[in-house]
Design a protein around this motif. Structure first.
Motif, PDB file in Angstrom:
ATOM      1  N   ARG A  12      21.356  14.875  13.840  1.00 23.19           N
ATOM      2  CA  ARG A  12      21.981  15.434  12.631  1.00 23.19           C
ATOM      3  C   ARG A  12      22.379  14.346  11.638  1.00 23.19           C
ATOM      4  O   ARG A  12      22.301  14.542  10.431  1.00 23.19           O
ATOM      5  N   ARG A  13      22.819  13.189  12.151  1.00 22.35           N
ATOM      6  CA  ARG A  13      23.186  12.090  11.254  1.00 22.35           C
ATOM      7  C   ARG A  13      21.962  11.564  10.505  1.00 22.35           C
ATOM      8  O   ARG A  13      22.040  11.236   9.329  1.00 22.35           O
ATOM      9  N   LEU A  14      20.820  11.512  11.188  1.00 20.71           N
ATOM     10  CA  LEU A  14      19.569  11.090  10.563  1.00 20.71           C
ATOM     11  C   LEU A  14      19.169  12.057   9.466  1.00 20.71           C
ATOM     12  O   LEU A  14      18.770  11.647   8.369  1.00 20.71           O
ATOM     13  N   PHE A  15      19.269  13.347   9.739  1.00 15.79           N
ATOM     14  CA  PHE A  15      18.908  14.347   8.729  1.00 15.79           C
ATOM     15  C   PHE A  15      19.859  14.298   7.535  1.00 15.79           C
ATOM     16  O   PHE A  15      19.451  14.540   6.399  1.00 15.79           O
ATOM     17  N   PRO A 152      12.918   7.953  14.535  1.00 17.51           N
ATOM     18  CA  PRO A 152      12.268   7.692  15.819  1.00 17.51           C
ATOM     19  C   PRO A 152      10.797   8.078  15.758  1.00 17.51           C
ATOM     20  O   PRO A 152      10.369   8.812  14.864  1.00 17.51           O
ATOM     21  N   LYS A 153      10.030   7.600  16.727  1.00 15.21           N
ATOM     22  CA  LYS A 153       8.583   7.781  16.692  1.00 15.21           C
ATOM     23  C   LYS A 153       8.182   9.259  16.639  1.00 15.21           C
ATOM     24  O   LYS A 153       7.254   9.631  15.936  1.00 15.21           O
ATOM     25  N   ALA A 159       9.593  12.520   8.787  1.00 16.81           N
ATOM     26  CA  ALA A 159      10.407  11.707   7.876  1.00 16.81           C
ATOM     27  C   ALA A 159       9.576  11.180   6.716  1.00 16.81           C
ATOM     28  O   ALA A 159      10.026  11.193   5.560  1.00 16.81           O
ATOM     29  N   ASN A 160       8.361  10.715   7.004  1.00 18.56           N
ATOM     30  CA  ASN A 160       7.524  10.148   5.940  1.00 18.56           C
ATOM     31  C   ASN A 160       7.146  11.189   4.898  1.00 18.56           C
ATOM     32  O   ASN A 160       7.120  10.905   3.695  1.00 18.56           O
ATOM     33  N   GLU A 233      23.937   5.338  15.799  1.00 21.68           N
ATOM     34  CA  GLU A 233      24.555   6.153  14.756  1.00 21.68           C
ATOM     35  C   GLU A 233      23.591   7.191  14.204  1.00 21.68           C
ATOM     36  O   GLU A 233      23.973   8.331  13.938  1.00 21.68           O
ATOM     37  N   LEU A 234      22.318   6.791  14.051  1.00 22.91           N
ATOM     38  CA  LEU A 234      21.336   7.687  13.456  1.00 22.91           C
ATOM     39  C   LEU A 234      20.721   8.641  14.470  1.00 22.91           C
ATOM     40  O   LEU A 234      20.396   9.783  14.142  1.00 22.91           O
TER      41      LEU A 234
END
Length: 499
Positions: A12-15, A152-153, A159-160, A233-234
């Motif tokens: 969720r932090r990444l998003f 992450p992979k 993400a891209n 964190e992410l």
């Protein structure tokens, strides 16, 4: 879809960071690209009125057109300049600091735009557009790279393509806000051109609460503890040892050449095929006919005898169609892979374009052909959004390692901005000379790009950067090649001066 919902909980932090990056990232260049056409009549009138008040005589129509063309094109000049400097800035200061400074530049540009009418200065519009262009050149490169590095992979493709989602969202918002029912009026057009300063301010106050990208901390700053902290964190408290090991392998491989300049990337034998693929994919996006389709859309809609007042809203529908196609691409790219979306997308686009040429050629003989042209435009946009639009960005992000990526994006960005300028200048004359048959040029480009993607492009889905690098070496050279450039070079290079 269910897997992404579970990932949303874990990451969720990444998003949240993706959202913050998008608001002040590619959304703004997309907004700038689409919004400038809506207040064109008002800006031309403002230029003439300002000149009349200053010098007591009106401008010739040719001079007004020239000044308007300069306002439109200076954005690309600024974009090219920002792109050329971005590689050095990313290596020296990191993408997070560059984006924060870029937000301040956008806010300065927005102030110039917003107060240009009050100050009775069309020169302020020129300055604002130029500063917007510089910021776009920086953030287009920063946003894509930052997203690829913080994910992450398993979510890298998602993400891209997220960068393209926000770019098309910016285009749609520009089209919506430019309508006469919103800000595309005589009194509100300065606010229309300045409103993106709000998005820049949102990112300026939000981004400091998020970390720098883990690969940058580990490889450029050699901060292992900071890298692990950023990953945690992410990505949450789960097991991320595999991703960390991949980063350590990449760091070990680039120990002797920390960062590579533009010239070093171009001369490096181990990167030769990656460069070929990057150049072809970048040129294919510029020459696929998308810009031409957007240029020709209003003419096609008029030929279909659509109500003149409805045409801007239908054109908005084209932008919305591209936006949702990009969203769909972000969900399927990690399932189907990049290669399939590329050759399949190019093939569908070539077919739609060929049918469009036929429909445009026959619409004077058969009235229903004009309606077919409208449908084909929407189908072409869908094929582009689902296929090459997101897949190209993902491939470019994945085929270069940390030491070469910033300079590679400088090269790709330079090709992109120059292509945008050339298409903008040449295509209107090509249409005048060839009519609808000018689209056959794009059909040829799409067929070649599809064949190249099918035969020569390896699949990068689910592979680490080191695995992709080794794959290129074994596929195209029959053996593993190590990066040789920069072994005796200092840690950092000034990309602008070496280019």
């Amino acid at each position: 879809m269910a897997s992404y919902l579970s990932d949303l909980i874990q990451y969720r932090r990444l998003f949240q960071m993706m959202l913050v990056l998008g608001i002040g990232g590619n959304l703004l260049p997309g907004f700038h690209l689409s919004v400038i056409n809506y207040p064109s009549v008002h800006i031309k009138r403002f230029i003439n009125k300002t000149w009349l008040e200053r010098y007591g005589s009106p401008l010739h129509q040719e001079t007004i057109t020239l000044l308007w063309s300069l306002i439109v094109s200076i954005y690309c000049v600024g974009g090219l300049l920002g792109c050329l400097c971005s590689g050095y800035l990313f290596v020296k200061y990191g993408k997070k600091k560059c984006l924060l400074c870029n937000n301040m530049l956008i806010m300065v540009a927005a102030l110039h735009m917003g107060f240009s009418k009050t100050a009775k200065s069309f020169e302020m519009i020129l300055i604002g557009r130029f500063l917007y262009g510089i910021s776009a050149g920086v953030c287009l490169n920063a946003h894509s790279q930052y997203l690829g590095e913080i994910s992450p992979k398993k979510l890298r493709g998602f993400a891209n393509t997220n960068a393209l989602v926000f770019l098309t969202l910016g285009k749609v918002l520009g089209q919506i806000m430019g309508l006469r029912v919103f800000l595309g009026t005589e009194s509100l057009w300065p606010l229309l051109l300045a409103i993106c300063g709000i998005a820049a301010f949102v990112q300026l106050v939000s981004l400091p609460f998020f970390p720098e990208s883990p690969p940058y901390l580990l490889m450029q700053k050699e901060d292992t503890e900071g890298c692990l902290k950023a990953m945690k964190e992410l990505w949450g408290e789960g097991d991320h040892q595999a991703e960390f090991d991949d980063m350590m392998k990449e760091k070990a491989a680039m120990k002797s050449n920390k960062t590579m300049s533009v010239l070093e990337v171009m001369k490096e034998p181990a990167l030769r095929w990656q460069l070929y693929i990057m150049i072809l994919l970048t040129m294919s996006i510029q020459l696929c006919g998308l810009s031409a389709i957007y240029f020709y859309t209003f003419e096609v809609f008029r030929a279909a005898r659509l109500d003149e007042d409805l045409i801007p809203y239908i054109a908005l529908g084209v932008g919305i169609c591209e936006f949702f196609s990009n969203i769909l691409c972000s969900f399927i790219i990690d399932r189907f892979g990049r290669r399939m979306l590329l050759w399949g997308g190019y093939g569908l686009m070539a077919g739609m374009m060929a049918f469009l040429v036929t429909a445009l050629s026959l619409q004077n003989q058969f009235s229903w052909m004009a309606s077919c042209s409208v449908i084909l435009i929407f189908l072409f946009i869908i094929a582009y959004g689902i296929g090459p639009s997101g897949a190209v960005t993902s491939v470019l992000m994945e085929i270069f390692n940390q030491s070469a990526r910033s300079s590679a994006f400088v090269i790709a960005g330079t090709i992109g901005w120059m292509g945008l300028m050339v298409i903008g200048m040449i295509f209107p004359f090509t249409v005048e000379a060839l009519g609808p048959f000018s689209f056959l040029i794009f059909v040829g480009v799409l067929v070649i790009s599809g064949i190249f993607s099918y035969l020569l492009l390896p699949e990068t889905k689910g592979k680490s950067i080191m695995e992709i690098t080794e794959m290129f070496s074994t596929i195209y050279f029959g053996k593993k090649l190590l990066l040789t450039a920069g072994k005796n070079s200092p840690a950092e290079h000034t990309f602008c001066t070496k280019f």
